[in-house]
Design a protein around this motif. Structure first.
Motif, mmCIF file in Angstrom:
data_model
loop_
_atom_site.group_PDB
_atom_site.id
_atom_site.type_symbol
_atom_site.label_atom_id
_atom_site.label_comp_id
_atom_site.label_asym_id
_atom_site.label_seq_id
_atom_site.Cartn_x
_atom_site.Cartn_y
_atom_site.Cartn_z
ATOM 1 N N GLY A 78 50.355 -41.519 -64.810
ATOM 2 C CA GLY A 78 49.538 -41.851 -63.639
ATOM 3 C C GLY A 78 49.467 -43.459 -63.265
ATOM 4 O O GLY A 78 49.327 -44.110 -62.376
ATOM 5 N N ALA A 79 49.243 -44.127 -64.455
ATOM 6 C CA ALA A 79 48.931 -45.616 -64.264
ATOM 7 C C ALA A 79 50.045 -46.543 -63.698
ATOM 8 O O ALA A 79 49.743 -47.094 -62.852
ATOM 9 C CB ALA A 79 48.681 -46.190 -65.740
ATOM 10 N N PRO A 80 51.324 -46.198 -63.958
ATOM 11 C CA PRO A 80 52.348 -46.914 -63.027
ATOM 12 C C PRO A 80 52.333 -46.588 -61.490
ATOM 13 O O PRO A 80 52.527 -47.391 -60.790
ATOM 14 C CB PRO A 80 53.768 -46.564 -63.781
ATOM 15 C CG PRO A 80 53.491 -46.084 -64.972
ATOM 16 C CD PRO A 80 52.094 -45.370 -64.928
ATOM 17 N N LEU A 81 51.950 -45.350 -61.431
ATOM 18 C CA LEU A 81 52.118 -45.008 -59.925
ATOM 19 C C LEU A 81 50.814 -45.526 -59.344
ATOM 20 O O LEU A 81 51.041 -46.145 -58.034
ATOM 21 C CB LEU A 81 51.917 -43.427 -59.773
ATOM 22 C CG LEU A 81 53.363 -42.755 -60.282
ATOM 23 C CD1 LEU A 81 53.201 -41.069 -60.231
ATOM 24 C CD2 LEU A 81 54.523 -43.233 -59.547
ATOM 25 N N ALA A 82 49.755 -45.538 -59.989
ATOM 26 C CA ALA A 82 48.524 -46.143 -59.457
ATOM 27 C C ALA A 82 48.914 -47.635 -59.177
ATOM 28 O O ALA A 82 48.134 -48.367 -58.118
ATOM 29 C CB ALA A 82 47.366 -45.997 -60.105
ATOM 30 N N ALA A 83 49.508 -48.390 -60.287
ATOM 31 C CA ALA A 83 49.700 -49.710 -60.177
ATOM 32 C C ALA A 83 50.747 -50.095 -58.916
ATOM 33 O O ALA A 83 50.396 -50.864 -58.111
ATOM 34 C CB ALA A 83 50.435 -50.213 -61.330
ATOM 35 N N ILE A 84 51.640 -49.332 -58.738
ATOM 36 C CA ILE A 84 52.625 -49.508 -57.602
ATOM 37 C C ILE A 84 51.789 -49.188 -56.189
ATOM 38 O O ILE A 84 51.924 -49.902 -55.221
ATOM 39 C CB ILE A 84 53.641 -48.139 -57.613
ATOM 40 C CG1 ILE A 84 54.889 -48.683 -58.734
ATOM 41 C CG2 ILE A 84 54.494 -48.321 -56.394
ATOM 42 C CD1 ILE A 84 55.749 -47.569 -59.076
ATOM 43 N N ALA A 85 50.700 -48.395 -56.315
ATOM 44 C CA ALA A 85 50.160 -48.018 -54.877
ATOM 45 C C ALA A 85 49.184 -49.001 -54.948
ATOM 46 O O ALA A 85 48.837 -49.809 -53.467
ATOM 47 C CB ALA A 85 49.185 -46.836 -55.139
ATOM 48 N N LEU A 86 48.502 -49.790 -55.808
ATOM 49 C CA LEU A 86 47.736 -50.884 -55.733
ATOM 50 C C LEU A 86 48.636 -52.268 -55.168
ATOM 51 O O LEU A 86 48.182 -53.049 -54.429
ATOM 52 C CB LEU A 86 46.858 -51.509 -57.080
ATOM 53 C CG LEU A 86 46.017 -50.497 -57.422
ATOM 54 C CD1 LEU A 86 45.514 -51.031 -58.998
ATOM 55 C CD2 LEU A 86 44.802 -50.256 -56.432
ATOM 56 N N GLY A 87 49.899 -52.234 -55.603
ATOM 57 C CA GLY A 87 50.633 -53.242 -55.088
ATOM 58 C C GLY A 87 51.017 -53.296 -53.591
ATOM 59 O O GLY A 87 51.343 -54.025 -52.961
ATOM 60 N N LYS A 88 50.933 -51.956 -53.088
ATOM 61 C CA LYS A 88 50.983 -51.760 -51.666
ATOM 62 C C LYS A 88 49.755 -51.772 -50.855
ATOM 63 O O LYS A 88 49.576 -51.594 -49.703
ATOM 64 C CB LYS A 88 51.554 -50.231 -51.409
ATOM 65 C CG LYS A 88 53.074 -50.168 -51.886
ATOM 66 C CD LYS A 88 53.533 -48.851 -51.589
ATOM 67 C CE LYS A 88 54.980 -48.465 -52.408
ATOM 68 N NZ LYS A 88 55.492 -47.114 -51.939
ATOM 69 N N LYS A 89 48.668 -52.115 -51.744
ATOM 70 C CA LYS A 89 47.286 -52.138 -51.256
ATOM 71 C C LYS A 89 46.496 -50.972 -50.781
ATOM 72 O O LYS A 89 45.987 -50.836 -50.051
ATOM 73 C CB LYS A 89 47.289 -53.392 -49.965
ATOM 74 C CG LYS A 89 47.780 -54.798 -50.396
ATOM 75 C CD LYS A 89 47.259 -55.694 -49.411
ATOM 76 C CE LYS A 89 47.819 -57.102 -49.745
ATOM 77 N NZ LYS A 89 47.399 -57.708 -50.956
ATOM 78 N N ASP A 90 47.087 -49.864 -51.320
ATOM 79 C CA ASP A 90 46.649 -48.456 -50.954
ATOM 80 C C ASP A 90 45.937 -48.038 -52.163
ATOM 81 O O ASP A 90 46.322 -47.222 -53.039
ATOM 82 C CB ASP A 90 47.818 -47.350 -50.901
ATOM 83 C CG ASP A 90 47.459 -46.301 -50.303
ATOM 84 O OD1 ASP A 90 46.468 -45.763 -50.336
ATOM 85 O OD2 ASP A 90 48.478 -45.443 -49.924
ATOM 86 N N VAL A 91 44.487 -48.330 -52.135
ATOM 87 C CA VAL A 91 43.738 -48.319 -53.174
ATOM 88 C C VAL A 91 42.958 -46.673 -53.165
ATOM 89 O O VAL A 91 42.987 -46.133 -54.207
ATOM 90 C CB VAL A 91 42.240 -49.090 -53.054
ATOM 91 C CG1 VAL A 91 41.152 -48.861 -53.977
ATOM 92 C CG2 VAL A 91 42.720 -50.697 -53.083
ATOM 93 N N HIS A 92 43.214 -46.195 -52.022
ATOM 94 C CA HIS A 92 42.798 -44.671 -51.665
ATOM 95 C C HIS A 92 43.711 -43.704 -52.569
ATOM 96 O O HIS A 92 43.291 -42.933 -53.330
ATOM 97 C CB HIS A 92 42.922 -44.409 -50.554
ATOM 98 C CG HIS A 92 42.413 -42.965 -50.391
ATOM 99 N ND1 HIS A 92 41.348 -42.251 -50.493
ATOM 100 C CD2 HIS A 92 43.330 -41.685 -49.752
ATOM 101 C CE1 HIS A 92 41.417 -40.901 -50.224
ATOM 102 N NE2 HIS A 92 42.447 -40.437 -49.743
ATOM 103 N N LYS A 93 44.699 -44.272 -52.596
ATOM 104 C CA LYS A 93 46.064 -43.398 -53.147
ATOM 105 C C LYS A 93 45.947 -43.478 -54.754
ATOM 106 O O LYS A 93 46.014 -42.467 -55.790
ATOM 107 C CB LYS A 93 47.474 -43.757 -52.820
ATOM 108 C CG LYS A 93 48.669 -43.037 -53.525
ATOM 109 C CD LYS A 93 49.887 -43.438 -52.920
ATOM 110 C CE LYS A 93 50.902 -42.573 -53.507
ATOM 111 N NZ LYS A 93 52.394 -42.890 -53.076
#
Length: 456
Positions: A78-93
């Protein structure tokens, strides 16, 4: 302020950024390793029964590794996917991934506690326990199982702190628990005369404190993504994507348990309790080598994931090149130390002269391939950071399932007990070579806009 700390993943110079994230992560992983290693150090020096007790506790290692593996299933997935989402500025995801991760970790905790509580005795005999060692193994594991939920939450959720670039906070969560464990171990083992049960109780309490620290941070305003009740409702699509990526680190750790079983049974058949005790020491030293390197890779992985999500491919390339160089160099240095000073390492865990002599003989053989394994760890980290689940899974299966386990079963038929020790370096060198070749062939394809778009 949280956003600015997170944005440094995409702006700070790579070498300085790697140092700021990797150093705390290495310290955290080293400290985390002390949970079990310090237990073994103290247990191995219990008067009169130290070597037998050490062997008994070593037999619980497969159960401990499986419990830890399930936390990696969610945390490392989950952590890498969450980091990728944060890189896209998608905090909700990112928060959706975190919330579902909490729910699954709690479910895992219940299932694992019930299963191992029921089947612990026959499993330990299957792992190679004898009439001399079974009581020590049971004393340790039946108490340890009571803290399964704390292990799951502390280890699994701490990765969601690291992936935000908060390596210092992640380090503190481990440091607090480990210091407590180091303090409590001698008090409970020797002062209160609890023996191996004292070691288990110290670990439970320490992991509970670590879990509380992690959860408190992820509920606070200091965290970029936070645990929210609304995001804890299971969503199969979210859980499926997490598990698809998490299956690789899960298998890497879970198969460590299977390997331990195969090695211990073989050593029990071809050698006896003394040889099983040698494997407890060898695997403890292996942890001292591998875990700091894993700490380094865990620290730099958010850099790869965040910049990949942000489309900054040049930063991704620079990061993975430095990562592979560092992991290879560190593994080589550690390998040389074990080849030159095997009895020094053995003396850390036991005062039994016969056991120290045996470890001095077999450690240079067992550790002979760990230098090249550093290359595999660097490549594996890059694949994980880029969300490449299938390649990560293959590499995880290759070394342990396809190579090490069959070799450990076949080689003793030709070389006796030493064949079990030979299986480790052969599988290390072969798997690392193949991982390096795969990486060279696919690196350009997987670091691209096309590969990024497939993760949406």
């Amino acid at each position: 302020m949280n956003e600015s700390r997170n944005e440094k993943l995409g702006t700070m110079p790579i070498p300085r950024l790697m140092a700021s994230l990797a150093i705390p992560s290495v310290i955290a992983q080293l400290i985390n390793a002390l949970y079990n290693i310090v237990d073994r150090m103290y247990i191995g020096h219990i008067p009169k029964v130290g070597s037998v007790a050490l062997t008994g506790v070593g037999l619980t290692f497969p159960i401990l590794m499986i419990i830890s593996a399930f936390s990696a299933f969610i945390g490392a997935g989950g952590a890498p996917l969450a980091a990728i989402a944060l890189g896209k500025k998608d905090v909700h995801k990112a928060e959706k991934i975190l919330g579902n991760g909490v729910t699954v970790l709690l479910c895992f905790s219940l299932i694992l506690t019930v299963f191992f509580t029921i089947f612990k005795r026959p499993l330990l005999f299957m792992f190679g326990a004898s009439s001399q060692t079974i009581d020590y193994a049971l004393d340790y594991v039946q108490l340890y199982l009571l803290g399964t939920v704390f292990v799951q939450l502390a280890l699994g959720l701490n990765m969601f702190i690291s992936c935000q670039g908060q390596a210092g906070i992640a380090m503190m969560s481990v440091l607090i628990g480990a210091l407590l464990n180091i303090i409590l171990d001698p008090i409970l083992i020797f002062t209160f005369g609890m023996g191996v049960r004292g070691a288990a109780l110290a670990t439970i309490f320490s992991q509970a404190v670590s879990a509380a620290w992690v959860i408190h941070f992820l509920l606070s305003q200091k965290s970029v993504m936070r645990i929210k009740k609304s995001n804890m409702k299971p969503e199969l699509s979210v859980i499926g994507s997490v598990m698809a990526l998490g299956i690789s680190p899960f298998i890497m750790q879970a198969t460590e348990s299977a390997i331990n079983i195969v090695l211990n049974r073989g050593l029990s058949i071809y050698g006896g309790d003394l040889y099983v005790g040698s494997m407890t020491i060898l695997q403890s030293v292996m942890q001292l080598i591998v875990i700091p390197i894993q700490g380094f890779t865990q620290g730099v992985q958010p850099i790869i994931s965040f910049n990949f999500g942000a489309g900054k491919f040049d930063r991704v390339k620079k990061t993975y090149r430095l990562t592979i160089g560092v992991t290879f160099a560190a593994a080589t240095v550690c390998c040389l130390l074990t080849l030159l000073f095997p009895t020094v390492f053995a003396g850390i865990f036991t005062s039994d002269k016969e056991l120290i002599r045996l470890v001095g003989k077999v450690m240079p053989v067992f550790m002979a391939g760990i230098w090249l394994f550093g290359l595999q760890m660097g490549c594996q980290t890059t694949f994980m950071g880029l969300g490449q689940a299938k390649i990560s899974l293959f590499i995880a299966l290759l070394r342990k399932v396809f190579l090490l386990i069959p070799l450990a079963l076949i080689l003793p038929k030709f070389f006796g007990v030493m064949g079990i020790y030979y299986s480790e370096p052969i599988s290390d060198i072969t798997a690392a070579s193949i991982a390096g070749i795969i990486f060279l062939c696919v690196r350009k394809k997987i670091v691209s806009q096309e590969a990024l778009s497939r993760l949406d």
